[in-house]
Design a protein around this motif. Sequence first.
Motif, short mmCIF file in Angstrom:
data_model
loop_
_atom_site.label_atom_id
_atom_site.label_comp_id
_atom_site.label_asym_id
_atom_site.label_seq_id
_atom_site.Cartn_x
_atom_site.Cartn_y
_atom_site.Cartn_z
N SER A 180 0.84 -1.20 0.00
CA SER A 180 0.00 0.00 0.00
C SER A 180 0.87 1.24 0.00
CB SER A 180 -0.91 0.01 1.23
OG SER A 180 -0.14 0.23 2.40
N ASP A 181 0.29 2.35 -0.42
CA ASP A 181 1.02 3.63 -0.40
C ASP A 181 1.51 3.94 1.01
OD1 ASP A 181 0.36 3.73 -3.07
OD2 ASP A 181 -0.88 5.52 -2.91
N GLU A 182 0.67 3.65 1.99
CA GLU A 182 1.05 3.91 3.39
C GLU A 182 2.27 3.08 3.79
OE1 GLU A 182 -0.79 3.24 7.83
OE2 GLU A 182 -2.19 3.73 6.21
N THR A 183 2.31 1.83 3.36
CA THR A 183 3.45 0.96 3.67
C THR A 183 4.71 1.49 3.01
OG1 THR A 183 2.03 -0.97 3.93
CG2 THR A 183 4.37 -1.39 3.45
N VAL A 184 4.59 1.96 1.77
CA VAL A 184 5.73 2.51 1.04
C VAL A 184 6.29 3.72 1.78
CG1 VAL A 184 6.44 3.67 -1.09
CG2 VAL A 184 5.01 1.62 -1.20
N VAL A 185 5.41 4.63 2.17
CA VAL A 185 5.83 5.85 2.85
C VAL A 185 6.48 5.52 4.19
CG1 VAL A 185 4.98 7.95 3.97
CG2 VAL A 185 4.20 7.35 1.67
N GLN A 186 5.86 4.64 4.95
CA GLN A 186 6.40 4.27 6.27
C GLN A 186 7.75 3.59 6.13
OE1 GLN A 186 3.74 1.93 8.66
NE2 GLN A 186 5.19 1.76 10.33
N THR A 187 7.89 2.69 5.18
CA THR A 187 9.15 1.99 4.97
C THR A 187 10.27 2.96 4.61
OG1 THR A 187 8.01 -0.03 4.29
CG2 THR A 187 10.30 0.23 3.56
N ALA A 188 9.98 3.89 3.71
CA ALA A 188 10.98 4.87 3.29
C ALA A 188 11.40 5.76 4.45
CB ALA A 188 10.45 5.72 2.13
N ALA A 189 10.43 6.25 5.21
CA ALA A 189 10.73 7.14 6.33
C ALA A 189 11.57 6.43 7.39
CB ALA A 189 9.44 7.67 6.94
N GLU A 190 11.21 5.18 7.70
CA GLU A 190 11.97 4.43 8.70
C GLU A 190 13.40 4.17 8.23
OE1 GLU A 190 9.67 0.92 9.52
OE2 GLU A 190 8.17 2.04 10.67
N ALA A 191 13.57 3.85 6.96
CA ALA A 191 14.91 3.60 6.43
C ALA A 191 15.78 4.86 6.53
CB ALA A 191 14.84 3.12 4.99
#
Length: 97
Positions: free
Chosen positions: A22-33
């Motif tokens: 999901s878009d939310e998963t993409v955003v969260q993954t990028a921010a955490e990285a």
Amino acid sequence: MPADDSASSDADADAGSDEGPSDETVVQTAAEAAENVVFSRFDRSSVDDLDVTVTFEDGILEVDVYLNAPDASGDPDRVADDAALAARGAVDDLFGA
């Protein structure tokens, strides 16, 4: 200091489907990285300000990292750039690229 990294994904065609993260998963993954890179190189106490802005719309990832760490023993500009690249890489991994 600002770092900006944009990448497109092969998910463009699948943006409206149930396939892929999901878009939310993409955003969260990028921010955490991005945050992980910053805090793996600098102590939290040496970071005065960190702002990671991630958007993912129509298969386009945009990552902006602002890092203010004047007392850090490294190069904040380089770390911000590396954080943006790590965010992109993490998202690429999500899509199996």
